[in-house]
Design an enzyme around this catalytic site. Structure first.
Site, PDB file in Angstrom:
ATOM      1  N   GLU A   6       0.825  -1.202   0.000  1.00 23.94           N
ATOM      2  CA  GLU A   6       0.000   0.000   0.000  1.00 23.94           C
ATOM      3  C   GLU A   6       0.870   1.268   0.000  1.00 23.94           C
ATOM      4  OE1 GLU A   6      -3.721   0.477   0.267  1.00 23.94           O
ATOM      5  OE2 GLU A   6      -2.723   2.195  -0.579  1.00 23.94           O
ATOM      6  N   ASP A   9       1.159   4.024  -3.126  1.00 18.49           N
ATOM      7  CA  ASP A   9       0.719   5.400  -2.948  1.00 18.49           C
ATOM      8  C   ASP A   9       1.854   6.372  -3.291  1.00 18.49           C
ATOM      9  OD1 ASP A   9      -1.514   4.118  -2.048  1.00 18.49           O
ATOM     10  OD2 ASP A   9      -1.331   4.718   0.042  1.00 18.49           O
ATOM     11  N   SER A  50      -7.269   1.937  -3.972  1.00 10.22           N
ATOM     12  CA  SER A  50      -6.030   2.410  -3.363  1.00 10.22           C
ATOM     13  C   SER A  50      -5.116   3.046  -4.392  1.00 10.22           C
ATOM     14  CB  SER A  50      -5.254   1.229  -2.775  1.00 10.22           C
ATOM     15  OG  SER A  50      -5.654   0.990  -1.471  1.00 10.22           O
ATOM     16  N   ASP A  97     -16.894  11.919 -18.394  1.00 10.62           N
ATOM     17  CA  ASP A  97     -17.892  10.960 -17.930  1.00 10.62           C
ATOM     18  C   ASP A  97     -17.517   9.532 -18.341  1.00 10.62           C
ATOM     19  OD1 ASP A  97     -20.193  10.047 -16.787  1.00 10.62           O
ATOM     20  OD2 ASP A  97     -21.560  10.875 -18.303  1.00 10.62           O
ATOM     21  N   ILE A  98     -17.636   8.602 -17.416  1.00 14.28           N
ATOM     22  CA  ILE A  98     -17.426   7.183 -17.720  1.00 14.28           C
ATOM     23  C   ILE A  98     -18.810   6.541 -17.785  1.00 14.28           C
ATOM     24  CG2 ILE A  98     -16.346   5.022 -16.939  1.00 14.28           C
ATOM     25  CD1 ILE A  98     -14.333   7.237 -17.669  1.00 14.28           C
ATOM     26  N   GLY A 140     -23.606  10.839 -16.838  1.00 10.83           N
ATOM     27  CA  GLY A 140     -23.761  11.636 -15.622  1.00 10.83           C
ATOM     28  C   GLY A 140     -23.225  10.881 -14.418  1.00 10.83           C
ATOM     29  N   ASP A 196     -22.771   8.424 -11.341  1.00 13.13           N
ATOM     30  CA  ASP A 196     -23.244   7.081 -10.984  1.00 13.13           C
ATOM     31  C   ASP A 196     -22.440   6.581  -9.794  1.00 13.13           C
ATOM     32  OD1 ASP A 196     -20.823   5.515 -11.993  1.00 13.13           O
ATOM     33  OD2 ASP A 196     -21.424   6.573 -13.830  1.00 13.13           O
TER      34      ASP A 196
END
Ligand SMILES: *[C@@H]1O[C@H](CO)[C@@H](O)[C@H](O)[C@H]1NC(C)=O
Ligand SMILES: *[C@@H]1O[C@H](CO)[C@@H](O)[C@H](O)[C@H]1NC(C)=O
Ligand SMILES: *[C@@H]1O[C@H](CO)[C@@H](O)[C@H](O)[C@H]1NC(C)=O
Length: 590
Positions: free
Chosen positions: A296, A300, A505, A549-550, A572, A574
Site C-alpha cells: 500500500e 501510494d 487504493s 464521464d465514464i 452523468g 453514478d
C-alpha cells in the site's frame, strides 16, 4: 389544592437540581446492540483493569452549521467568498465549545477524582487513567473482542453512560465503542499479480487508434499511461515551497526509498532522483526495510512522486490502534490523532492535497466518531486542503446482510463524509470503463449535501438500478464516489520487484496527483489553491468537461445475499465512477 400544587412544583424542582448538579443521574450515551460483524467477545480472557488508557472526551462545538456553510461558500465557484480559506485560529473561534460546556465536563471529572488536561484548542479533554477507573467513570464494562479475520484482540465496551445533564456537552468519548470493520483501516488493495501474466499485450507499443495511447495501457498501468490519459504529460510543474502533496499511511505501512528509486528508474527516468519526506505522527515510524510487504505505502508514494515531481511529497506515517490487551501504549484511534496533528500544522507546512487509501465499513464506525472525524476533514478543507479518499474495493458491499437479517448495501467511511472527495476506480483506456470492485453507494450517516442534489437526484429519479435496488440503500444519503481514476493493474515496486497492484487504493493517489498539479499551476499564477473540491467538481469542472464521464462497466458485490448486485456506470453521476475521470489540460484553466 395544596396537594396538587405540591405535585406540580416538586417535579419541576427536582429537574432543575439535576440539570445544574454535576452528579445528575447517569444515562446511556452510546450503545451497540452487540459487537459488529467480524468481532467476537473472548469470554475466557479477562481485561486487566490496571491497563492504562487515554480517554479523549470531545466537547460539543458551537456554530457547526455556520462553519459548514462558510466552508461550502468558500468552495463554491462564483460565490463572493470563493477561495477565502481560513486559518486555524479563525476556525477555532467559530467552533470553540461554550465556556459552560467546558466547565460542566471538567467539574464532573474533578468530582470523580480525575485530573484532566485540556487540549490547547480547548475542544477536547484527555483523561489518562486505567481501564478499571474508566469503567467506573463511564459505567462501562470493557471486554476483550477478537477480530475473526486478523486474530487481533482489542478492548472495547458495548455501551457507556455519562450524567444526563452532560449529554449535550459531550460529542464523543473514545476509545469506547469504536471497533472498525473486519478489514479495519486496512489498505483497500484488492489484488497483487506478477507482471508475467501480461504476456504480449504488455509489450505492445502500438498506439490505440482513437486515443493515441499505448495499447499496453489497456492491460496494465504505468505513470506514462496516466499522464497520457489524464493529459498532463506535457505539463512541467515548477517547484514551489508551499505546494506539498501529502500521502497518508496507517497500519505500519512504510514507503520505501529503494523501491521508489527502482520504480522511477524503470518507469519515470526523468524523475529518477525524486524522493519524499516521511513525517511520523503519534509514534509512527519511517522504517526502511525493503524486503517487507509494504504494498500500500509503495503504491501510494510511487504514483504521487512519479506524477508530481518536483512537487514535494510527504508521507505521513501515523501509528495507533485500538487499545491492545498487551499493554500497547498507543491507545488513540489513528484518524483523530492524524487530524489533530494536521490541523495544528502552520499554514506554510500544510499540504494542499492529501490522499488516503484506507477506510472502514460505515456501520462499524460509531456515529459520534464519524461526525467528529468528518467535521475535522471539513476543517482541513477550510484551511485550503483538498482531501481525497479511495472509495473501497467491494462494489455495492461485501457482506450485505445486517445483523438482524436485513439485506443492505454497505457504504464506506470516510468516503461518505460530505467534506471528503471520494475516488472510485476504472480500467482500460479505449474506452475507460468502471472496474467491477469500485465501491459506491449512499451513506446512512450523512445526508445528501446540496452540491450533489442535481447530479444525484437525477440519477435516482431516472436510472433503472436506482429503482431496482431501492430497498438496499438510503436514497437521502450522501452519495459516493465523487470522481474516479484508473485502479487496476498498476506496476508497483514492492520488495525490489515489479508487481501489478489493483484497488481504489491506486485511484486516489492517481487523482490526487492531478489535483496537486492543478494546485501547482494555480499557486504559480498567484491564485488560491482549490481547497475542498466537491462544489467545484459538481459544477464547473464537469460542465467544462474537465471531468470525463465514464459510461460503461458495472460494479459487483453482495454476492452471498443479493446475487447479481452491482451498479452500472451511466451518463452523468453514478455510484461506481462518480462524475468521471480527470482531464488536466482543461481542469488547469478553470
Ligand atoms: C479502432 O480499433 C478498433 C478495434 O481495434 C475498431 O473496432 C474501431 O472501429 C477503430 N476505430 C477507429 C476510429 O478507427
Ligand atoms: C540525478 O542525480 C545525479 C547525481 O547527482 C545527476 O548526475 C543526474 O543528472 C540527476 N538526474 C536527473 C534526471 O535529475
Ligand atoms: C438515511 O439517511 C438519513 C440522512 O442521513 C438518515 O437520517 C437516516 O437515518 C438514514 N436511514 C437509515 C435507515 O439508515
Amino acid at each position: 389544592m395544596h396537594i396538587s400544587k405540591l405535585l406540580l412544583i416538586f417535579p419541576a424542582f427536582l429537574a432543575s437540581v439535576s440539570d445544574a448538579h454535576p452528579l445528575a443521574p447517569y444515562t446511556t450515551f452510546e450503545t451497540l446492540p452487540s459487537a459488529p460483524r467480524g468481532w467476537k467477545e473472548v469470554s475466557n480472557r479477562a481485561v486487566d483493569l490496571s491497563t492504562p488508557i487515554k480517554l479523549r472526551i470531545h466537547l460539543t462545538q458551537q456554530n457547526v452549521h455556520q462553519f459548514e456553510k462558510a466552508l461550502i461558500d468558500m468552495s463554491t465557484p462564483g460565490h463572493s467568498s470563493y477561495g477565502n480559506h481560513m486559518n486555524q485560529a479563525q476556525i477555532d473561534d467559530i467552533l470553540r465549545p461554550h465556556e459552560d460546556t467546558t466547565t460542566a465536563v471538567k467539574s464532573w471529572l474533578e468530582s470523580k477524582g480525575f485530573g484532566n488536561e485540556l487540549s490547547f484548542r480547548n475542544d477536547w479533554i484527555v483523561v489518562s487513567t486505567t481501564i478499571g477507573k474508566a469503567e467506573s467513570l463511564l459505567q462501562a464494562k470493557y471486554k476483550v473482542f477478537r477480530n475473526s479475520e486478523t486474530g487481533k484482540d482489542v478492548v472495547r465496551t458495548l455501551s457507556y453512560s455519562i450524567p444526563r445533564n452532560l449529554h449535550s456537552s459531550v460529542a464523543l468519548i473514545q476509545p469506547t465503542t469504536l471497533f472498525g470493520s473486519t478489514s479495519a483501516m486496512k489498505s483497500t488493495i484488492l489484488r497483487v499479480e506478477d507482471p508475467s501474466v501480461l504476456k504480449s499485450a504488455f509489450l505492445s507499443k502500438a498506439k490505440l487508434n482513437t486515443t493515441g495511447i499505448d495499447a499496453a495501457c489497456q492491460s496494465s498501468i504505468t505513470p506514462d499511461c496516466l499522464a497520457d490519459l489524464y493529459k498532463y504529460k506535457d505539463y512541467k510543474p515548477v517547484k514551489l515551497a508551499n505546494n506539498i502533496l501529502g500521502v497518508n499511511g496507517f497500519l505500519e505501512q512504510y514507503a520505501q526509498n529503494d523501491d521508489l528509486s527502482k520504480f522511477l528508474k524503470k518507469y519515470h527516468p526523468n524523475a529518477k532522483n525524486a524522493t519524499f519526506n516521511c513525517n511520523p505522527i503519534n509514534g509512527g515510524k519511517c522504517t526502511q526495510h525493503p524486503s517487507e510487504d509494504f504494498t500500500e505505502a509503495n503504491l501510494d508514494i510511487q504514483y504521487t512522486v512519479g506524477a508530481s515531481n518536483p512537487i514535494p511529497n510527504i508521507y505521513y506515517s501515523t501509528a495507533g490502534r485500538p487499545p491492545a490487551v498487551d499493554l500497547d501504549p498507543n491507545t488513540n484511534e489513528p484518524y483523530l490523532e492524524w487530524l489533530e496533528y494536521m490541523l495544528d500544522l502552520k499554514d506554510e507546512d500544510m499540504p494542499k492535497t492529501i490522499t488516503t487509501s484506507y477506510g472502514d465499513d460505515e456501520h462499524t464506525v460509531p456515529l459520534s466518531y464519524a461526525l467528529k472525524v468528518c467535521n475535522m476533514i471539513g476543517q482541513l478543507g477550510a484551511r485550503g486542503v483538498s482531501v481525497l479518499f479511495s472509495s473501497g474495493d467491494s462494489g455495492p458491499g461485501d457482506d450485505c446482510t445486517t445483523k438482524n437479517g436485513e439485506k443492505r448495501f454497505v457504504p464506506t467511511f470516510p468516503a461518505t463524509c460530505p467534506f471528503s472527495t471520494s475516488v472510485g476506480g476504472t480500467f482500460g483506456v479505449q474506452p475507460e470503463k468502471a472496474v467491477s470492485f469500485s465501491s459506491g453507494g449512499f451513506s446512512n450517516y450523512f445526508a445528501r449535501p446540496d452540491y450533489q442534489d442535481s447530479a444525484v437526484g437525477s440519477y435516482i429519479s431516472t436510472q433503472a438500478d436506482a429503482a431496482a435496488y431501492r430497498n438496499y440503500y438510503n436514497a437521502s444519503g450522501r452519495a459516493f464516489p465523487d470522481i474516479s481514476a484508473q485502479g487496476s493493474r498498476f506496476h508497483v515496486f514492492v520488495g525490489g520487484y515489479d508487481q501489478l497492484v489493483s484497488g481504489t487504493s491506486a485511484s486516489s493517489p492517481a487523482f490526487a496527483a492531478v489535483i496537486s498539479l492543478v494546485n501547482n499551476d494555480r499557486i504559480h499564477r498567484g491564485e488560491k489553491p482549490l481547497g475542498f473540491l466537491n462544489p467545484w467538481l459538481y459544477t464547473v469542472a464537469t460542465e467544462k468537461k474537465g471531468i470525463v464521464d465514464i459510461t460503461s462497466g458495472t460494479s459487483k458485490g453482495c454476492s452471498r445475499s443479493i446475487p447479481g448486485a452491482g451498479w452500472k456506470a451511466t451518463t452523468g453521476w453514478d455510484p461506481v465512477t462518480g462524475l468521471g475521470t480527470p482531464d488536466f489540460s482543461i481542469l488547469k484553466d478553470l
